[in-house]
Scaffold this motif. Structure first.
Motif, PDB file in Angstrom:
ATOM      1  N   GLN A 115      -8.158 -10.554  -8.387  1.00 45.84           N
ATOM      2  CA  GLN A 115      -8.163 -11.880  -7.797  1.00 45.84           C
ATOM      3  C   GLN A 115      -7.131 -12.768  -8.486  1.00 45.84           C
ATOM      4  O   GLN A 115      -6.520 -12.372  -9.482  1.00 45.84           O
ATOM      5  CB  GLN A 115      -9.555 -12.504  -7.906  1.00 45.84           C
ATOM      6  CG  GLN A 115     -10.038 -12.687  -9.331  1.00 45.84           C
ATOM      7  CD  GLN A 115     -11.459 -13.200  -9.404  1.00 45.84           C
ATOM      8  OE1 GLN A 115     -12.027 -13.647  -8.416  1.00 45.84           O
ATOM      9  NE2 GLN A 115     -12.062 -13.124 -10.581  1.00 45.84           N
ATOM     10  N   TYR A 116      -6.963 -13.945  -7.916  1.00 46.25           N
ATOM     11  CA  TYR A 116      -5.973 -14.908  -8.420  1.00 46.25           C
ATOM     12  C   TYR A 116      -6.191 -15.132  -9.919  1.00 46.25           C
ATOM     13  O   TYR A 116      -7.293 -15.372 -10.383  1.00 46.25           O
ATOM     14  CB  TYR A 116      -6.107 -16.228  -7.671  1.00 46.25           C
ATOM     15  CG  TYR A 116      -4.986 -17.206  -7.944  1.00 46.25           C
ATOM     16  CD1 TYR A 116      -3.859 -17.230  -7.121  1.00 46.25           C
ATOM     17  CD2 TYR A 116      -5.049 -18.093  -9.005  1.00 46.25           C
ATOM     18  CE1 TYR A 116      -2.822 -18.117  -7.360  1.00 46.25           C
ATOM     19  CE2 TYR A 116      -4.020 -18.980  -9.257  1.00 46.25           C
ATOM     20  CZ  TYR A 116      -2.901 -18.990  -8.425  1.00 46.25           C
ATOM     21  OH  TYR A 116      -1.881 -19.876  -8.672  1.00 46.25           O
ATOM     22  N   GLY A 117      -5.092 -15.058 -10.676  1.00 46.52           N
ATOM     23  CA  GLY A 117      -5.150 -15.262 -12.120  1.00 46.52           C
ATOM     24  C   GLY A 117      -5.231 -13.974 -12.906  1.00 46.52           C
ATOM     25  O   GLY A 117      -4.987 -13.961 -14.111  1.00 46.52           O
ATOM     26  N   ASP A 118      -5.582 -12.841 -12.232  1.00 47.50           N
ATOM     27  CA  ASP A 118      -5.676 -11.561 -12.929  1.00 47.50           C
ATOM     28  C   ASP A 118      -4.290 -11.020 -13.270  1.00 47.50           C
ATOM     29  O   ASP A 118      -3.287 -11.381 -12.649  1.00 47.50           O
ATOM     30  CB  ASP A 118      -6.409 -10.529 -12.074  1.00 47.50           C
ATOM     31  CG  ASP A 118      -7.916 -10.742 -12.069  1.00 47.50           C
ATOM     32  OD1 ASP A 118      -8.373 -11.670 -12.769  1.00 47.50           O
ATOM     33  OD2 ASP A 118      -8.624 -10.007 -11.362  1.00 47.50           O
ATOM     34  N   GLU A 119      -4.267 -10.122 -14.242  1.00 46.94           N
ATOM     35  CA  GLU A 119      -3.039  -9.449 -14.647  1.00 46.94           C
ATOM     36  C   GLU A 119      -3.345  -7.982 -14.893  1.00 46.94           C
ATOM     37  O   GLU A 119      -4.496  -7.602 -15.074  1.00 46.94           O
ATOM     38  CB  GLU A 119      -2.480 -10.069 -15.932  1.00 46.94           C
ATOM     39  CG  GLU A 119      -2.204 -11.557 -15.839  1.00 46.94           C
ATOM     40  CD  GLU A 119      -1.794 -12.161 -17.178  1.00 46.94           C
ATOM     41  OE1 GLU A 119      -1.297 -11.406 -18.035  1.00 46.94           O
ATOM     42  OE2 GLU A 119      -1.996 -13.370 -17.368  1.00 46.94           O
TER      43      GLU A 119
END
Length: 321
Positions: free
Chosen positions: A180-184
């Motif tokens: 999801q958004y923000g993951d790396e």
């Protein structure tokens, strides 16, 4: 070494360059350098008199070999599962597992760590010590009972469980795709690669393993291409999204490698001429030539049969070489 490889595989997210956020190879150490005087980073050839890593436990005395029995882990930082994870949260999680008596921690003698980068603490299974030197503000030290290393026991389960807990691995130990958004990390790389292969490279840009605005825009554009009424904002990729991505990817791949239709026009058969040739060689029977030509055009089986007979007769009358 197996634990070292596992951590680097998943926490050194860009192995092609050094980044402060990544866990680099020189930040994960096992064998002590020349400055080490005894301790778990040393084997039997380098321990000292009354070395605490040997004398305080029969597990260490009976397990002493030339092998080191310690692991140092340096600084890292990443976002996964909607949260930020770093050396401090990793260390406190591992200590909590030891305190709780998790089965996969039974071979850990001690962890010297910092929970916040300000104070140094030590969890010691034998209860002998409670702190360490200030270098542990920026690295965490794990000591393993020497008999576990002598036995060659796999020490990865605890660390694999940590990577699963923070969302980098799934329950089967595979790289997690539910990002999801923000993951790396690897799951985001895989998403970006798939989107770019599907033609969204101008939106997503080069794969960098970071789920930010461009990646979200690519996911949203893809969802709209599948369903023009989609309300997805592109900020998460669940099982349903991956199913649609995989379907689209394989359709594209199959289309690219499917046999192309021939561009060579099919030969035109002059059935009238064929009928006359058959008649010339006694294969027309009593059938009028116009009617035979029509029959040949309508029935390819008949045509092939008569042509084969014609070839046999032509070969039979051909002069010997």
């Amino acid at each position: 070494m197996a634990v070292r490889r596992l951590l680097l595989d998943h926490l050194n997210r860009d192995p092609n360059r050094a980044r402060d956020e990544d866990l680099e190879p020189n930040e994960v150490g096992i064998v002590g350098d020349a400055n080490h005087r005894g301790g778990y980073h040393c084997g039997s050839d380098r321990v000292v008199t009354n070395d605490y890593s040997v004398v305080e436990s029969p597990r260490d005395r009976n397990g002493l070999t030339l092998d080191a029995a310690a692991l140092d882990v340096g600084m890292f930082r990443l976002n996964s599962g909607g949260r930020t994870h770093n050396l401090f949260t990793f260390s406190t999680w591992c200590v909590a597992q030891c305190v709780a008596g998790a089965p996969d921690t039974r071979d850990i003698r001690e962890i010297i760590y910092s929970p916040d980068g300000k104070v140094v603490r030590r969890w010691d299974r034998l209860g002998r010590r409670g702190t360490g030197d200030r270098s542990h503000l920026w690295h965490t030290h794990f000591s393993f009972f020497r008999d576990a290393i002598k036995a060659g026991r796999d020490q990865r389960p605890l660390f694999r469980r940590y990577l699963t807990t923070i969302g980098l691995l799934d329950a089967e130990g595979n790289v997690s795709d539910y990002v999801q958004y923000g993951d790396e990390g690897p799951g985001v790389y895989r998403l970006q690669y798939r989107l770019n292969r599907l033609g969204y490279d101008k939106i997503v840009g080069p794969a960098d393993g970071v789920y930010k605005d461009r990646t979200a825009a690519g996911v949203k554009a893809f969802e709209l291409s599948v369903n023009k009424d989609s309300k997805e904002d592109g900020r998460r990729v669940t099982a349903a999204t991956w199913t649609r991505l995989d379907d689209a990817y394989w359709r594209q791949l199959i289309a690219q490698h499917a046999p192309k239709p021939s561009t060579v026009p099919a030969p035109t058969i002059d059935y009238g001429q064929l009928a006359r040739t058959l008649d010339l060689h006694g294969l027309a029977g009593a059938i009028p030539l116009p009617q035979l030509a029509a029959m040949l055009a309508a029935d390819q089986t008949l045509t092939l049969h008569l042509v084969n007979e014609l070839l046999k007769r032509l070969v039979a009358v051909a002069p010997a070489p």
